[in-house]
Design a protein around this motif. Structure first.
Motif, PDB file in Angstrom:
ATOM      1  N   UNK A 138       0.839  -1.193   0.000  1.00 54.95           N
ATOM      2  CA  UNK A 138       0.000   0.000   0.000  1.00 54.95           C
ATOM      3  C   UNK A 138       0.880   1.251   0.000  1.00 54.95           C
ATOM      4  N   UNK A 139       1.872   1.250   0.886  1.00 54.42           N
ATOM      5  CA  UNK A 139       2.733   2.433   1.034  1.00 54.42           C
ATOM      6  C   UNK A 139       3.442   2.755  -0.281  1.00 54.42           C
ATOM      7  N   UNK A 140       3.293   3.989  -0.703  1.00 59.23           N
ATOM      8  CA  UNK A 140       3.905   4.430  -1.951  1.00 59.23           C
ATOM      9  C   UNK A 140       2.983   4.298  -3.150  1.00 59.23           C
ATOM     10  N   UNK A 141       1.838   3.615  -2.976  1.00 56.76           N
ATOM     11  CA  UNK A 141       0.903   3.400  -4.085  1.00 56.76           C
ATOM     12  C   UNK A 141      -0.504   3.889  -3.732  1.00 56.76           C
ATOM     13  N   UNK A 142      -0.584   4.731  -2.699  1.00 55.76           N
ATOM     14  CA  UNK A 142      -1.883   5.153  -2.184  1.00 55.76           C
ATOM     15  C   UNK A 142      -2.758   5.830  -3.242  1.00 55.76           C
ATOM     16  N   UNK A 143      -2.165   6.593  -4.139  1.00 52.61           N
ATOM     17  CA  UNK A 143      -2.949   7.312  -5.151  1.00 52.61           C
ATOM     18  C   UNK A 143      -3.783   6.343  -6.000  1.00 52.61           C
ATOM     19  N   UNK A 144      -3.200   5.189  -6.294  1.00 46.68           N
ATOM     20  CA  UNK A 144      -3.882   4.218  -7.162  1.00 46.68           C
ATOM     21  C   UNK A 144      -4.643   3.138  -6.404  1.00 46.68           C
ATOM     22  N   UNK A 145      -4.173   2.747  -5.216  1.00 47.73           N
ATOM     23  CA  UNK A 145      -4.789   1.602  -4.532  1.00 47.73           C
ATOM     24  C   UNK A 145      -5.412   1.964  -3.191  1.00 47.73           C
ATOM     25  N   UNK A 146      -5.331   3.223  -2.791  1.00 54.36           N
ATOM     26  CA  UNK A 146      -5.906   3.634  -1.521  1.00 54.36           C
ATOM     27  C   UNK A 146      -4.986   3.358  -0.346  1.00 54.36           C
ATOM     28  N   UNK A 147      -5.411   3.790   0.824  1.00 51.67           N
ATOM     29  CA  UNK A 147      -4.599   3.616   2.030  1.00 51.67           C
ATOM     30  C   UNK A 147      -5.300   2.776   3.089  1.00 51.67           C
ATOM     31  N   UNK A 148      -6.550   2.457   2.867  1.00 53.63           N
ATOM     32  CA  UNK A 148      -7.352   1.728   3.851  1.00 53.63           C
ATOM     33  C   UNK A 148      -7.258   0.221   3.619  1.00 53.63           C
ATOM     34  N   UNK A 149      -7.036  -0.532   4.682  1.00 57.66           N
ATOM     35  CA  UNK A 149      -7.036  -1.991   4.600  1.00 57.66           C
ATOM     36  C   UNK A 149      -7.838  -2.537   5.774  1.00 57.66           C
ATOM     37  N   UNK A 150      -8.957  -3.190   5.470  1.00 57.66           N
ATOM     38  CA  UNK A 150      -9.749  -3.817   6.521  1.00 57.66           C
ATOM     39  C   UNK A 150      -9.178  -5.184   6.857  1.00 57.66           C
ATOM     40  N   UNK A 151      -8.830  -5.925   5.824  1.00 58.19           N
ATOM     41  CA  UNK A 151      -8.223  -7.241   6.028  1.00 58.19           C
ATOM     42  C   UNK A 151      -7.282  -7.564   4.889  1.00 58.19           C
ATOM     43  N   UNK A 152      -6.305  -8.385   5.205  1.00 58.10           N
ATOM     44  CA  UNK A 152      -5.370  -8.888   4.199  1.00 58.10           C
ATOM     45  C   UNK A 152      -5.445 -10.410   4.260  1.00 58.10           C
ATOM     46  N   UNK A 153      -5.926 -11.012   3.177  1.00 51.06           N
ATOM     47  CA  UNK A 153      -6.053 -12.471   3.108  1.00 51.06           C
ATOM     48  C   UNK A 153      -4.805 -13.041   2.454  1.00 51.06           C
ATOM     49  N   UNK A 154      -4.245 -14.057   3.074  1.00 51.39           N
ATOM     50  CA  UNK A 154      -2.998 -14.602   2.544  1.00 51.39           C
ATOM     51  C   UNK A 154      -2.793 -16.029   3.043  1.00 51.39           C
ATOM     52  N   UNK A 155      -1.670 -16.595   2.693  1.00 54.62           N
ATOM     53  CA  UNK A 155      -1.237 -17.912   3.155  1.00 54.62           C
ATOM     54  C   UNK A 155       0.257 -17.792   3.446  1.00 54.62           C
ATOM     55  N   UNK A 156       0.909 -18.769   4.056  1.00 50.16           N
ATOM     56  CA  UNK A 156       2.291 -18.577   4.517  1.00 50.16           C
ATOM     57  C   UNK A 156       3.251 -18.080   3.436  1.00 50.16           C
ATOM     58  N   UNK A 157       3.181 -18.674   2.246  1.00 53.30           N
ATOM     59  CA  UNK A 157       4.119 -18.294   1.181  1.00 53.30           C
ATOM     60  C   UNK A 157       3.787 -16.929   0.578  1.00 53.30           C
ATOM     61  N   UNK A 158       2.554 -16.457   0.771  1.00 52.87           N
ATOM     62  CA  UNK A 158       2.149 -15.184   0.185  1.00 52.87           C
ATOM     63  C   UNK A 158       2.180 -14.024   1.151  1.00 52.87           C
ATOM     64  N   UNK A 159       2.422 -14.296   2.428  1.00 48.17           N
ATOM     65  CA  UNK A 159       2.368 -13.247   3.449  1.00 48.17           C
ATOM     66  C   UNK A 159       3.547 -12.292   3.351  1.00 48.17           C
ATOM     67  N   UNK A 160       3.314 -11.050   3.760  1.00 48.21           N
ATOM     68  CA  UNK A 160       4.384 -10.047   3.806  1.00 48.21           C
ATOM     69  C   UNK A 160       5.478 -10.539   4.750  1.00 48.21           C
ATOM     70  N   UNK A 161       6.725 -10.459   4.306  1.00 53.91           N
ATOM     71  CA  UNK A 161       7.838 -10.941   5.131  1.00 53.91           C
ATOM     72  C   UNK A 161       8.554  -9.819   5.875  1.00 53.91           C
TER      73      UNK A 161
END
Length: 362
Positions: A174-197
């Motif tokens: 999200x950070x750095x891309x707010x103009x195009x993707x917004x800044x609000x996140x209610x939930x982030x759905x992921x799995x172990x290999x896809x999670x932010x590291x």
């Protein structure tokens, strides 16, 4: 004295029997021609998506522009797919065993043989909804933000942030891309290999939602919930996050019913005896849309759709990998999945804010 049946009566009976035989025979020869099933495709979707009940127009037509339409997504979905039933909560809660459909399947389609660890996780998180404010909201608007390059330079950020629930997938930043993707996140759905590291890339506030594709994913979540050191990553197909900067109360387990329904019912992927196999796993984006149809009053998407006719276009909005990098997936069936999403867009069940699903076809 016994009365003889009249000649006219006999002729009438014969005519009725003959017509009945012809009706039955023609039904046997071409049963679809006589059945309402001819109105639906093999998945159970209405073939002519514009043929929808007038009562929906009357029910929602008088609402003021921009007002949330209660029950709209489910009503539209039911109109084109009569088998749709709304009762499927977003996340697992202590009563998840009431859903026999998920108890019959192993991950990713259910929780069979994982009940013990799921119970441990649920007793630790102790929260099973979106939060008090959102759970009590009478009419919820939701947007699923995909990771597609089509989001770049669209300046949709402020419109995305207007939704009550903003769903993001995997490690899309999200950070750095707010103009195009917004800044609000209610939930982030992921799995172990896809999670932010990298922990600094997490939002300050959002729900961390596990979509478990294998039994090992529940064990991984246990390490994250109890903040235990992950000693081994054997069994994962790539590197995984070793720490999630969230309190247990902000962690959830996505109801695996949505993977099961999207795969076997809505898209029509191979059943494979209820096991993960070639081409029978829906993408996380489609799983998230399925979840939203059950739990949101209005559903929109942005950042969905891959245009293979533009091989040099960016694949994702946040990196320079090109569209041509897409290879045939072993687990997904992108073409069948797109057919499903097209139905939703054409019927107005969901709104596609970046027009990537239809392209110029809607």
């Amino acid at each position: 004295m016994r009365m003889k049946p009249s000649r006219n009566l006999l002729l009438g009976l014969c005519s009725i029997l003959a017509l009945g035989f012809l009706y039955y025979s023609s039904g046997r020869i071409n049963i679809r021609g006589w059945s309402h099933n001819s109105l639906y495709d093999k998945q159970g979707f209405l073939l002519k998506l514009d043929r929808q009940p007038l009562e929906l127009m009357y029910k929602y037509g008088n609402l003021s522009e921009g007002a949330c339409k209660p029950g709209f997504a489910a009503a539209k979905m039911t109109a084109i797919y009569p088998k749709f039933t709304k009762l499927a909560p977003m996340f697992l809660d202590p009563n998840y065993k009431r859903f026999s459909k998920i108890g019959d399947y192993s991950p990713p389609f259910g929780v069979k043989s994982q009940e013990k660890i799921v119970d441990i996780l649920l007793s630790a998180t102790q929260n099973y909804g979106l939060g008090e404010e959102l759970d009590s909201t009478y009419c919820k608007t939701c947007i699923i933000v995909g990771n597609g390059g089509i989001l770049a330079n669209k300046s949709l950020g402020s419109r995305i942030d207007e939704f009550d629930v903003v769903v993001r997938l995997n490690e899309a930043p999200v950070k750095g891309f707010e103009k195009d993707v917004g800044s609000k996140t209610t939930m982030r759905i992921t799995y172990p290999e896809g999670a932010i590291q990298k922990t600094e890339r997490y939002e300050t506030q959002s729900l961390f939602v596990l979509s478990a594709f294998k039994a090992l994913d529940f064990k991984w979540l246990r390490h994250m919930v109890f903040n235990q050191r992950l000693r081994s990553t054997d069994g994962f197909w790539k590197s995984v996050a070793r720490y999630v900067p969230r309190e247990p109360s902000d962690m959830r387990i996505l109801n695996p019913y949505f993977i099961q329904e999207a795969s076997f019912k809505l898209i029509g992927l191979p059943h494979n005896n209820g096991q993960m196999g070639r081409g029978n796993i829906p993408t996380l984006g489609t799983v998230a849309i399925t979840m939203a149809l059950h739990n949101c009053d209005e559903v929109a998407v942005a950042g969905f759709g891959y245009n293979m006719s533009t091989p040099y276009a960016p694949l994702h909005y946040y990196e320079k990998i090109r569209m041509s990098a897409i290879k045939e997936s072993w687990t997904h069936n992108i073409s069948k999945e797109k057919e499903f999403l097209l139905k939703l867009v054409k019927a107005g069940v969901i709104q596609d804010r970046t027009n990537g699903i239809c392209g110029a076809g809607c």
